[in-house]
Write an enzyme that holds these catalytic residues in place. Structure first.
Site, PDB file in Angstrom:
ATOM      1  N   ASN A  57       2.911  -3.071   6.027  1.00  0.00           N
ATOM      2  CA  ASN A  57       3.107  -2.345   4.778  1.00  0.00           C
ATOM      3  C   ASN A  57       4.608  -2.290   4.511  1.00  0.00           C
ATOM      4  OD1 ASN A  57       2.669  -0.750   2.536  1.00  0.00           O
ATOM      5  ND2 ASN A  57       2.100   1.091   3.664  1.00  0.00           N
TER       6      ASN A  57
ATOM      7  N   GLY B  46       0.785  -1.217   0.000  1.00  0.00           N
ATOM      8  CA  GLY B  46       0.000   0.000   0.000  1.00  0.00           C
ATOM      9  C   GLY B  46       0.818   1.269   0.000  1.00  0.00           C
TER      10      GLY B  46
ATOM     11  N   ASP C 299       8.045   5.071   2.371  1.00  0.00           N
ATOM     12  CA  ASP C 299       7.711   6.095   1.376  1.00  0.00           C
ATOM     13  C   ASP C 299       7.621   7.492   1.980  1.00  0.00           C
ATOM     14  OD1 ASP C 299       5.312   5.862   2.736  1.00  0.00           O
ATOM     15  OD2 ASP C 299       4.118   5.316   0.986  1.00  0.00           O
TER      16      ASP C 299
ATOM     17  N   ASP D 128      -9.331   5.263   2.636  1.00  0.00           N
ATOM     18  CA  ASP D 128      -8.333   6.147   3.240  1.00  0.00           C
ATOM     19  C   ASP D 128      -7.816   7.127   2.198  1.00  0.00           C
ATOM     20  OD1 ASP D 128      -7.222   3.834   1.950  1.00  0.00           O
ATOM     21  OD2 ASP D 128      -5.251   4.459   2.633  1.00  0.00           O
ATOM     22  N   ASP D 129      -7.139   8.154   2.667  1.00  0.00           N
ATOM     23  CA  ASP D 129      -6.515   9.161   1.801  1.00  0.00           C
ATOM     24  C   ASP D 129      -7.502   9.803   0.842  1.00  0.00           C
ATOM     25  OD1 ASP D 129      -4.222   8.494   3.101  1.00  0.00           O
ATOM     26  OD2 ASP D 129      -3.300   7.424   1.447  1.00  0.00           O
TER      27      ASP D 129
ATOM     28  N   TRP E 147      -3.356  -2.523   9.944  1.00  0.00           N
ATOM     29  CA  TRP E 147      -2.508  -2.089   8.817  1.00  0.00           C
ATOM     30  C   TRP E 147      -1.324  -1.407   9.471  1.00  0.00           C
ATOM     31  CZ3 TRP E 147      -4.266   0.265   3.558  1.00  0.00           C
ATOM     32  CH2 TRP E 147      -3.197   0.884   2.921  1.00  0.00           C
TER      33      TRP E 147
END
Length: 654
Positions: A459, A209, A431, A316-317, A424
């Protein structure tokens, strides 16, 4: 999940590689590779018997060493029923051949009498009726009463014959028994032992992700092999680069992309990994639109047809303060509670129109827009009250990057969302930390979480091969969180990746040590090198020749480590980490020259000291020149605050 955004804008893991994971079902780690028997094991009769059992990963729940060993002969008889798990059969044959068996002869349970030097019984109660008798002959109970995916492995002698029984609660359990067998065999020899084992976490795995350069198709296939070998059973497919998951979520996959997905699904199945397809429509979906619902269901039906049986709708986001269509404002109103109601409406509709119509589909998952805390809110209340109770909600812990995840926090998340919680976990993802690799063990996750969470998905980094060091420890924690020891697991993971080569393991450990810091989680950088530097300065002040020499030897090994890694690691690892290896080599030269500078200054050799200072300036420039290839501009970080500080202190005459 956009981990690089700061709170509260939540709208905002070697080893088994192409080389090692391709051989995960066939390679036979040496006893020195996997170490000592697990301390959580039932106590065996003698220390000698315990020593014959190597360290197993993930750490089993119960290990009872027996007496003696069984050689793996050139011909092995395998008793297998018609219902035996295909993946377990394939892995068993590969494991036996790798252990020296030239002929693996399979017979039906009707011919189950021990024959020859070693007879193997494969399959649990529903797979092979003969395995129960073999377990009884070895005085080992069956898998009845163990959790799903649990197994019993027992080996020993019966009437002079070698007998091995691998019995799972289900097909996955039998497959995992074979993965344990793969680690038990050393030098064509199997110890007499009984292992009773089961996973603490029902769902264990990763979620791809992250943002930035995605994994390649080859990376993903390799990861799935690695997961099977380490008893991880879940891969959530959520790469941000796949437009058919996000911007083009309404469009069905063209044949070429669908063929690649199909290959991933098949490889996942072969490794007993649940491939979860995570579609993210939130940037443009009209929650109340029957047409959008139909397109979403059609997309799910397309990937269902290639074998996908697990689905996620991450929300999300995205913004929940504005709608993508006027109809949603008219139907749901405005504000966070309205967003929760709209999301529940869509998820419930998918549940009814798709999940309920397929008996073999796992419970639907979602990622809440407020995924990062346990604070009561109108949004969470709407989701809790309106969302179908069987939908699983993903949560990152307290914060997008959680410093720790505790049992109490997980209980609060389950209460405030009112649904089962799947973690999660944004580790070892990098990143949001350009310039860094995350190669520390899985830290600050509390034992007992398995009793509260539905599961744990990590992740990973953009760097797939380098992620395996951390993911090894994630697998260890998820399988048996109460026996998990981060440093022991980290060491074992490094040793496994090194394939028993001690020089490679030492080099990899030195590299992982200077890629250890995760500011929000570990809070420390290069802990082993930092301690060694502290000891060196003490020795230097005391004119302790032995202490000084010990550190000089360590620095020489540090400087040589990148070269060793380049020679020994899988090509993908070397490619991914090349800038960091280049920087580490230059820092190693700078540290070596800094030591020479200290000796020159102590000897009063001013010319030599001046030359060293000039060389250090060039070496530091070389060390700080490589940049993170993901963004092409951020300097890579290697032991920052530790390595550079040592050089600075040496220049300053500390």
């Amino acid at each position: 999940m956009r981990v690089f955004r700061a709170l509260p804008t939540a709208a905002a893991i070697l080893f088994a590689s192409a080389t090692l994971s391709a051989s995960a079902a066939s390679a036979t780690p040496s006893a020195s590779l996997v170490g000592a028997a697990t301390p959580s094991a039932a106590v065996g009769s003698t220390a000698t018997a315990r020593a014959l059992v190597p360290r197993l990963a993930p750490t089993p729940q119960q290990v009872s060493p027996g007496r003696g060993t069984l050689p793996v002969p050139s011909t092995v008889t395998v008793v297998v029923g018609s219902g035996a798990d295909p993946a377990a059969r394939t892995a068993l044959t590969a494991t036996l051949r790798a252990a020296g068996a030239r002929q693996v002869r399979t017979v039906s349970p009707a011919r189950a009498a021990p024959a020859g030097a070693l007879t193997v019984y494969l399959g649990g109660p529903t797979e092979n009726a003969a395995t129960a008798g073999a377990l009884a002959g070895l005085h080992a109970g069956g898998p009845a009463g163990l959790a799903a995916q649990g197994y019993v492995l027992a080996s020993g002698r019966e009437h002079g014959h070698g007998v091995l029984a691998l019995s799972g609660v289900d097909g996955a359990g039998t497959f995992y028994a074979v993965q344990t067998l793969r680690q038990l065999i050393s030098h064509h020899t199997l110890p007499a032992v009984t292992v009773r084992d089961w996973p603490a976490m029902p769902i264990r795995g990763t979620i791809e992700g992250f943002y930035g350069t995605p994994w390649s198709h080859a990376d993903r296939l390799d990861q799935l092999d690695f997961y099977g070998a380490h008893k991880l059973n879940t891969y959530e497919y959520s790469p941000k680069d796949d437009p058919y998951l996000r911007s083009q979520w309404r469009d069905e996959y063209p044949d070429a992309q669908l063929a690649q997905l199909s290959e991933l699904v098949q490889r996942a199945e072969a490794n007993h990994v649940r491939f979860t397809y995570a579609l993210s429509p939130g940037l443009s979906v009209c929650y109340s639109s029957a047409d959008d619902l139909a397109k979403l269901v059609a997309k799910f039906e397309q990937v269902y047809a290639i074998g996908v049986r697990s689905f996620n709708i991450p929300l999300d986001d995205i913004s929940y303060t504005k709608w993508n269509c006027d109809a949603d404002a008219q139907k749901f109103g405005t504000g966070a509670a309205a967003a929760g109601a709209a999301q529940a409406y869509l998820l419930n509709a998918v549940n009814a129109a798709f999940v309920a119509r397929h008996d073999d589909v796992a419970p639907l998952q979602t990622v809440a827009t407020e995924y990062y805390d346990v604070t009561e809110s109108p949004y969470k209340k709407a989701l809790r009250d309106r969302l179908d109770p069987d939908v699983v909600v993903m949560w990152t812990g307290i914060g997008v990057i959680a410093h720790q995840v505790t049992v109490e926090q997980a209980r609060q998340a389950k209460q405030v969302f009112g649904h089962d919680i799947l973690l999660w976990d944004n580790y070892p993802v990098n990143d949001y930390l350009r310039g860094r690799l995350e190669m520390a063990p899985y830290l600050h996750r509390q034992a007992g979480l398995a009793g509260v969470l539905a599961g744990d998905t990590a992740n990973p980094m953009n760097q797939a091969a380098a992620s395996k060091i951390a993911l090894y420890t994630v697998a260890d924690f998820c399988w048996n969180d109460r026996a998990y020891d981060p440093q022991r697991s980290w060491s074992a993971g490094i040793d496994e990746y090194a394939g028993g080569n001690h020089r490679f393991a030492a080099a990899l450990r030195a590299f992982a040590d200077v890629e250890y810091q995760v500011p929000k989680i570990t809070g420390e950088q290069a802990p082993e090198l930092s301690a060694a530097i502290k000891d060196f300065w003490t020795a230097w002040a005391a004119h302790d020749a032995h202490g000084i020499a010990t550190f000089e030897h360590r620095v020489a090994a540090f400087a040589a480590a990148p070269g060793v890694i380049r020679q020994r690691a899988e090509p993908s690892f070397v490619t991914e980490t090349d800038p960091w290896l280049t920087s580490m080599a230059a820092w190693g030269q700078a540290m070596t020259t800094a030591l020479d500078l200290l000796h020159a200054r102590r000897a009063g050799d001013t010319d030599r000291a001046a030359a060293d200072r000039a060389a250090i300036a060039d070496q530091v420039a070389a060390a700080t020149r490589p940049v993170d290839p993901i963004d092409g501009k951020t300097p890579v970080k290697v032991g920052d605050g530790v390595v550079d500080q040592f050089v600075t202190d040496a220049l300053g005459g500390t």
